[in-house]
Design a protein around this motif. Structure first.
Motif, PDB file in Angstrom:
ATOM      1  N   SER A  84       0.834  -1.203   0.000  1.00  0.00           N
ATOM      2  CA  SER A  84       0.000   0.000   0.000  1.00  0.00           C
ATOM      3  C   SER A  84       0.867   1.251   0.000  1.00  0.00           C
ATOM      4  O   SER A  84       0.596   2.207  -0.740  1.00  0.00           O
ATOM      5  CB  SER A  84      -0.914  -0.016   1.230  1.00  0.00           C
ATOM      6  N   VAL A  88       1.014   0.180  -4.777  1.00  0.00           N
ATOM      7  CA  VAL A  88       0.657  -0.999  -5.560  1.00  0.00           C
ATOM      8  C   VAL A  88      -0.689  -1.568  -5.132  1.00  0.00           C
ATOM      9  O   VAL A  88      -1.390  -2.206  -5.923  1.00  0.00           O
ATOM     10  CB  VAL A  88       1.757  -2.085  -5.407  1.00  0.00           C
ATOM     11  N   LEU A  89      -1.081  -1.326  -3.880  1.00  0.00           N
ATOM     12  CA  LEU A  89      -2.289  -1.907  -3.316  1.00  0.00           C
ATOM     13  C   LEU A  89      -3.090  -0.834  -2.593  1.00  0.00           C
ATOM     14  O   LEU A  89      -2.545  -0.126  -1.734  1.00  0.00           O
ATOM     15  CB  LEU A  89      -1.906  -3.025  -2.334  1.00  0.00           C
ATOM     16  N   ASP A  90      -4.359  -0.701  -2.947  1.00  0.00           N
ATOM     17  CA  ASP A  90      -5.273   0.231  -2.278  1.00  0.00           C
ATOM     18  C   ASP A  90      -6.091  -0.572  -1.276  1.00  0.00           C
ATOM     19  O   ASP A  90      -6.908  -1.413  -1.659  1.00  0.00           O
ATOM     20  CB  ASP A  90      -6.178   0.896  -3.311  1.00  0.00           C
ATOM     21  N   VAL A  95     -11.671  -6.138  -3.172  1.00  0.00           N
ATOM     22  CA  VAL A  95     -10.752  -7.250  -3.386  1.00  0.00           C
ATOM     23  C   VAL A  95     -10.759  -7.672  -4.852  1.00  0.00           C
ATOM     24  O   VAL A  95      -9.715  -8.031  -5.422  1.00  0.00           O
ATOM     25  CB  VAL A  95     -11.148  -8.441  -2.479  1.00  0.00           C
ATOM     26  N   ARG A  97     -10.769  -6.071  -7.466  1.00  0.00           N
ATOM     27  CA  ARG A  97      -9.877  -5.316  -8.348  1.00  0.00           C
ATOM     28  C   ARG A  97      -8.591  -6.101  -8.581  1.00  0.00           C
ATOM     29  O   ARG A  97      -8.009  -6.056  -9.671  1.00  0.00           O
ATOM     30  CB  ARG A  97      -9.557  -3.948  -7.754  1.00  0.00           C
ATOM     31  N   TYR A  98      -8.115  -6.799  -7.592  1.00  0.00           N
ATOM     32  CA  TYR A  98      -6.868  -7.549  -7.676  1.00  0.00           C
ATOM     33  C   TYR A  98      -7.106  -9.043  -7.904  1.00  0.00           C
ATOM     34  O   TYR A  98      -6.252  -9.731  -8.463  1.00  0.00           O
ATOM     35  CB  TYR A  98      -6.050  -7.345  -6.394  1.00  0.00           C
ATOM     36  N   TRP A  99      -8.253  -9.517  -7.490  1.00  0.00           N
ATOM     37  CA  TRP A  99      -8.581 -10.940  -7.512  1.00  0.00           C
ATOM     38  C   TRP A  99      -9.991 -11.060  -8.095  1.00  0.00           C
ATOM     39  O   TRP A  99     -10.968 -11.203  -7.372  1.00  0.00           O
ATOM     40  CB  TRP A  99      -8.498 -11.455  -6.080  1.00  0.00           C
ATOM     41  N   VAL A 112     -10.300  -4.816   0.623  1.00  0.00           N
ATOM     42  CA  VAL A 112      -9.085  -5.370   1.230  1.00  0.00           C
ATOM     43  C   VAL A 112      -9.080  -5.074   2.727  1.00  0.00           C
ATOM     44  O   VAL A 112      -8.674  -5.912   3.537  1.00  0.00           O
ATOM     45  CB  VAL A 112      -7.835  -4.796   0.543  1.00  0.00           C
ATOM     46  N   VAL A 174      -4.340 -11.672  -2.077  1.00  0.00           N
ATOM     47  CA  VAL A 174      -4.309 -10.293  -2.578  1.00  0.00           C
ATOM     48  C   VAL A 174      -2.868  -9.839  -2.754  1.00  0.00           C
ATOM     49  O   VAL A 174      -2.515  -9.198  -3.752  1.00  0.00           O
ATOM     50  CB  VAL A 174      -5.087  -9.355  -1.631  1.00  0.00           C
ATOM     51  N   ARG A 177      -1.536 -11.473  -5.882  1.00  0.00           N
ATOM     52  CA  ARG A 177      -2.039 -10.862  -7.118  1.00  0.00           C
ATOM     53  C   ARG A 177      -1.389  -9.497  -7.355  1.00  0.00           C
ATOM     54  O   ARG A 177      -1.094  -9.124  -8.500  1.00  0.00           O
ATOM     55  CB  ARG A 177      -3.554 -10.705  -7.039  1.00  0.00           C
ATOM     56  N   ALA A 178      -1.178  -8.735  -6.281  1.00  0.00           N
ATOM     57  CA  ALA A 178      -0.629  -7.386  -6.428  1.00  0.00           C
ATOM     58  C   ALA A 178       0.878  -7.391  -6.663  1.00  0.00           C
ATOM     59  O   ALA A 178       1.400  -6.562  -7.420  1.00  0.00           O
ATOM     60  CB  ALA A 178      -0.956  -6.559  -5.182  1.00  0.00           C
TER      61      ALA A 178
END
Length: 404
Positions: A84, A88-90, A95, A97-99, A112, A174, A177-178
């Motif tokens: 975050s 890279v991760l919000d 969830v 969005r990434y998965w 998340v 997550v 994936r990120a």
């Protein structure tokens, strides 16, 4: 004066009372334990108590490594916050969005942050009450596919209840994936490697010689006892939450058994299967809140976000939402916060405990970070860690205050 356990290791001048309190707290503990404390980035306490029961394998000392149980969740949370912080991760994003596969069966709005605060409504890998056993729990792809397809037991975000094992797979997937690598690989490359930590989510075979196994002080509750306890909470046997809690307990018991094997320790079980020692756990938390040998992991802004209370105004799902809430676990984003029975290092502390008494924590305001790892497993909190922690946590706080 109360008896004291035989203790090895060292303390810096001014921290001798911590050694005495640790020795006194371990006097009646049959297992071995380690305690480490960093103050403003410096290792000031590095102790080990061998315990009354001889350790299996290598002799027990500060270099030994053992099971972290749910203290592992703190390692997983660090990975999420690091991603975050890098943009890279919000953590407030869905969830899905990434998965993408996750956004079905009523989970399209699950964030998340919901995963990090145990609000996802997915406390078990199976909804049937029996739970997934071994070797199925080692199959990462199958477990995350099951979670992605599952309908939550409660509306995500509306309530919280501890996700004993699924937390690690939910947040870990997550992260995968990120970041493009597993949570264990990411932790090794981006956290443990730069800091020189003896902490792993998946123990490398070449480190097996340092491992000291845990053992049970009392038997784990039987499935019938667990079912009776859950019914005593007001849940009927045909309730979906009843089945999920039974499954979660069965899965945790299976993982605990698995951690007695090399295969279990080498697997990535990020909800409870981390391996490490107190010195490295303390060093990790020290590096979250300040520089340690020139390395700092999280910015003050990220730390403040991580330790801000997130579930003080949310209750467990009905009918578990009764009472005044004083005994509930408090969470920030992935980290436990102080509460009655777990005062940690005072208000502003954050970290994570693990079954049997493991504990990693920090308090930026006092420059303190602590790691505690033990080998005696008790499933009754009142019978174990509270008695061991109380004296040395008070001594740690007093020593830090005296040092300034």
């Amino acid at each position: 004066m109360a008896g004291q356990a035989a203790v090895s290791g060292r303390v810096a001048p001014g921290w001798e009372a911590v050694r005495d309190a640790f020795a006194e707290g371990q006097a009646d503990d049959p297992g071995a334990a380690q305690l480490a404390v960093h103050h403003h980035g410096q290792l000031v306490v590095d102790l080990a108590a061998a315990g009354r029961r001889p350790a299996e394998g290598a002799p027990f000392g500060p270099e030994s490594v053992g099971v972290l149980m749910s203290a592992t969740k703190g390692l997983v949370a660090v990975c999420a916050h690091l991603l975050s912080q890098r943009g890279v991760l919000d953590l407030d994003a869905p969830v899905a969005r990434y998965w993408p596969e996750f956004g079905v069966a009523g989970k399209s709005g699950t964030t998340v942050a919901d995963l990090l605060t145990h609000r996802a409504g997915l406390p078990a890998f199976s909804s049937g009450g029996v739970g997934v056993g071994l070797p199925g729990l080692y199959d990462w792809d199958a477990r995350v596919a099951a979670l992605a397809a599952m309908r939550p037991v409660w509306e995500p975000g509306s309530a919280y209840l501890y996700h004993a094992l699924t937390f690690g797979h939910l947040v870990g997937e997550v992260v995968r994936r990120a970041a493009g690598m597993s949570v264990g690989a990411f932790f090794a490359a981006e956290v443990a490697g730069p800091l020189g930590l003896d902490l792993w989510i998946g123990l490398p075979p070449e480190e097996e010689h340092r491992f000291v196994p845990q053992f049970s002080v009392r038997p784990a509750p039987s499935p019938a006892q667990i079912a009776g306890f859950i019914e005593g909470l007001g849940l009927s046997p045909d309730d979906g939450l009843h089945a999920a809690l039974r499954a979660s307990a069965a899965e945790l018991a299976a993982v605990t058994d698995g951690l007695t094997t090399c295969r279990g320790r080498s697997a990535e079980l990020p909800g409870a299967g981390g391996i490490g020692n107190a010195r490295s756990l303390s060093r990790l938390y020290a590096a979250l809140t300040g520089p340690v040998d020139g390395e700092r992991l999280l910015s003050p802004l990220t730390v403040d976000r991580a330790r801000a209370p997130r579930n003080d105004d949310v209750a467990p799902p009905p009918p578990l939402d009764g009472g005044d809430g004083s005994g509930r676990t408090r969470f920030g984003l992935g980290f436990e916060l102080p509460r009655p029975g777990l005062p940690m290092l005072g208000e502003g502390s954050f970290g994570h405990a693990g079954a049997g008494g493991r504990l990693g924590m920090a308090r930026p305001e006092s420059g303190l970070a602590v790691g505690y790892v033990c080998t005696a497993m008790s499933w009754e909190p009142a019978a174990g860690p509270d008695l061991r922690w109380t004296g040395w946590t008070d001594a740690v706080r007093a020593a830090a205050q005296a040092q300034g």
